[in-house]
Design a protein around this motif. Structure first.
Motif, short mmCIF file in Angstrom:
data_model
loop_
_atom_site.label_atom_id
_atom_site.label_comp_id
_atom_site.label_asym_id
_atom_site.label_seq_id
_atom_site.Cartn_x
_atom_site.Cartn_y
_atom_site.Cartn_z
N GLN A 1 -49.11 62.07 -38.24
CA GLN A 1 -48.31 61.60 -37.11
C GLN A 1 -48.00 60.12 -37.28
O GLN A 1 -48.82 59.35 -37.82
N ALA A 2 -46.83 59.73 -36.83
CA ALA A 2 -46.46 58.32 -36.87
C ALA A 2 -47.15 57.58 -35.73
O ALA A 2 -47.36 58.14 -34.65
N PRO A 3 -47.52 56.34 -35.96
CA PRO A 3 -48.16 55.57 -34.89
C PRO A 3 -47.17 55.21 -33.78
O PRO A 3 -45.96 55.15 -34.00
N VAL A 4 -47.70 54.99 -32.60
CA VAL A 4 -46.93 54.51 -31.45
C VAL A 4 -47.03 52.99 -31.43
O VAL A 4 -48.12 52.43 -31.38
N GLU A 5 -45.88 52.33 -31.50
CA GLU A 5 -45.86 50.88 -31.38
C GLU A 5 -45.45 50.49 -29.96
O GLU A 5 -44.70 51.20 -29.29
N ARG A 6 -45.97 49.34 -29.54
CA ARG A 6 -45.62 48.84 -28.21
C ARG A 6 -45.50 47.33 -28.27
O ARG A 6 -45.95 46.69 -29.22
N ARG B 1 -40.20 55.18 -34.26
CA ARG B 1 -39.39 54.61 -35.32
C ARG B 1 -40.10 53.42 -35.95
O ARG B 1 -40.54 52.50 -35.26
N ALA B 2 -40.17 53.41 -37.26
CA ALA B 2 -40.75 52.27 -37.97
C ALA B 2 -39.93 51.02 -37.68
O ALA B 2 -38.70 51.05 -37.68
N GLY B 3 -40.63 49.92 -37.43
CA GLY B 3 -39.96 48.66 -37.18
C GLY B 3 -39.42 48.49 -35.78
O GLY B 3 -38.79 47.47 -35.48
#
Length: 464
Positions: A263-268, A287-289
């Motif tokens: 799973q892709a990480p959740v960024e905040r 989404r990356a970035g």
């Protein structure tokens, strides 16, 4: 609804909080904190020696139960930093089990326990201050950001909605307990929402892999080290949410985590003054970035350097401003609160960003060159410069962030000085400020580049 609502639920919960040293049930934690609350009730403001462990959690909980604003002090703060925080906040007590860190005003945490939960004072007005978090700005000493109980509650509830965070979750992290990420999200979140908390003491790949959880919090340096340990990373595939914040997550680390964990990480995105304002969603795209969409109740906008609105076209880069119920009350100044300087209710974050037509945000970086993001910490260059200038050999100093493979940025100093070893200057700063604020590189130079107005041209240092 009480700020720490989960503590007052009738059903107890075994192993509600787990640390490497001890584990407590929900009711044990409430009883312990209630006993300490009786010691601090009636005080105007108290400090907490915020070491990474259960005593800090109890001390902060006790102060909040008593309705007394609390000032966390980093355990590795140098003598000047600690003295500034205590003097500026006018804290009347220090809650600590470490006499060397607290002095004569210390109230021990460990020996007070077992009070009846019914002895807890009534819930304070939501508008009252809850936390004063000292954060490094671009110049001078750290500033105390005053956050209300209402702001904390609004942010945690918005994150619960965005991340589908419930009492069924187990949160695992090893972050420091004196800033928004580790303390507000990482401790007060479970105490409000009821999820189990496992604090690992340190955020190592081994500790994360050895503690089963549904949610894991980390800064990019933590995730970079986990991604570099594939077997540890694969152990996190059991989780439903890997959250990264406090700095931009490098795209290669994002991609590696997605491959290793499934799973892709959740960024905040957020800052001390605004709490968390933008995030990807648990049930949506990651989404990356990019850091996602504004949380419920939060509004964002981009403006140019003179305040004109910019379009949300995914291309225009502008100064990011936010508004909503999570904003600070103001800054602590000599025991009083100076209101924040808002622009028609909008807080200027000092970051530049783009916003796409679909509302997705990408943080480009600081509008200033003087805020360094290193290993998840935000370090003010001016604070480090001020300490360097205390050294008798130093005449001038300029501090910048330079690229670092592991930390993202490292603190780098350019110094005009009499003969002195760079290692001596590094140790000089480390003795007076938090250890992570020390320069990792010191360059002795004959002069600093300046413009016609005499201002140091830091961009030349960063590019040279």
């Amino acid at each position: 609804m009480p700020l720490l609502a989960a503590l007052f639920e009738d059903a107890d919960r075994a192993d509600f909080v787990v640390t490497p040293q001890r584990r407590v049930t929900r009711h044990e934690l409430l009883g312990w904190a209630a006993g300490l609350a009786a010691e601090v009730t009636g005080h105007r403001i108290v400090a907490v020696h915020a070491s990474a462990g259960l005593p800090t959690m109890v001390a902060v909980t006790a102060a909040l139960l008593a309705g007394v604003p609390v000032v966390p002090i980093p355990p590795d703060a140098g003598e000047l930093e600690r003295a500034h925080i205590l003097s500026d906040s006018r804290a009347e007590l220090i809650l600590s089990d470490d006499p060397s860190a607290a002095g004569d005003s210390a109230v021990p945490v460990r020996r007070i326990s077992g009070a009846r939960p019914g002895a807890v004072p009534p819930e304070p007005d939501p508008s009252r201050p809850a936390l004063v978090l000292y954060t490094s700005g671009t110049t001078g000493a750290p500033k105390g950001v005053v956050l209300s109980r209402a702001a904390l509650a609004a942010d945690l509830d918005a994150l619960a909605a965005a991340w589908r965070w419930t009492a069924a979750d187990t949160l695992v992290h090893g972050l420091p307990l004196y800033h928004v990420h580790g303390l507000v999200l990482g401790v007060l979140g479970p105490l409000r929402l009821g999820s189990r908390l496992a604090h690992t003491g340190r955020p190592t790949p081994e500790a994360y892999a050895d503690n089963p959880g549904t949610m894991y919090f980390g800064v990019p340096t933590v995730w970079s080290r986990i991604a570099a340990a594939p077997e540890r990373a694969r152990a996190l595939s059991r989780a439903r949410l890997l959250v990264s914040g406090s700095a931009a997550l490098p795209v290669p680390v994002f991609d590696a985590l997605a491959e290793l964990t499934g799973q892709a990480p959740v960024e905040r995105y957020g800052m001390t003054e605004t709490l968390i304002t933008v995030s990807a969603r648990a049930g949506g795209e990651r989404r990356a970035g990019h850091v996602g969409l504004p949380l419920d109740g939060i509004h964002t906008r981009l403006v140019d350097d003179v305040g004109n609105p910019l379009p949300d076209d995914g291309v225009s880069i502008g100064n990011l401003q936010v508004c909503g119920p999570t904003l600070l009350d103001g800054y602590m100044r000599a025991g009083g609160v100076r209101p924040a300087e808002l622009i028609d209710g909008w807080y200027p974050t000092g970051d530049v960003a783009t916003i796409g037509p679909d509302g997705w945000h990408r943080i480009v970086g600081r509008a200033s060159t003087d805020l360094i993001k290193s290993g998840g910490y935000r370090i003010g260059a001016g604070e480090v410069e001020d300490v360097l200038l205390l050294h008798p050999a130093v005449h001038e100093a300029a501090v910048v962030g330079t690229p670092h493979m592991d930390l993202g940025e490292q603190v780098t100093a350019f110094v005009v000085a009499d003969p002195v070893a760079p290692e001596e200057l590094i140790a000089f700063v480390a003795q007076r400020l938090a250890f992570h604020k020390r320069p990792r590189q010191v360059y002795l130079v004959p002069s600093l580049p300046r413009n016609a107005m005499g201002k140091i041209q830091k961009k030349q240092l960063m590019s040279g």
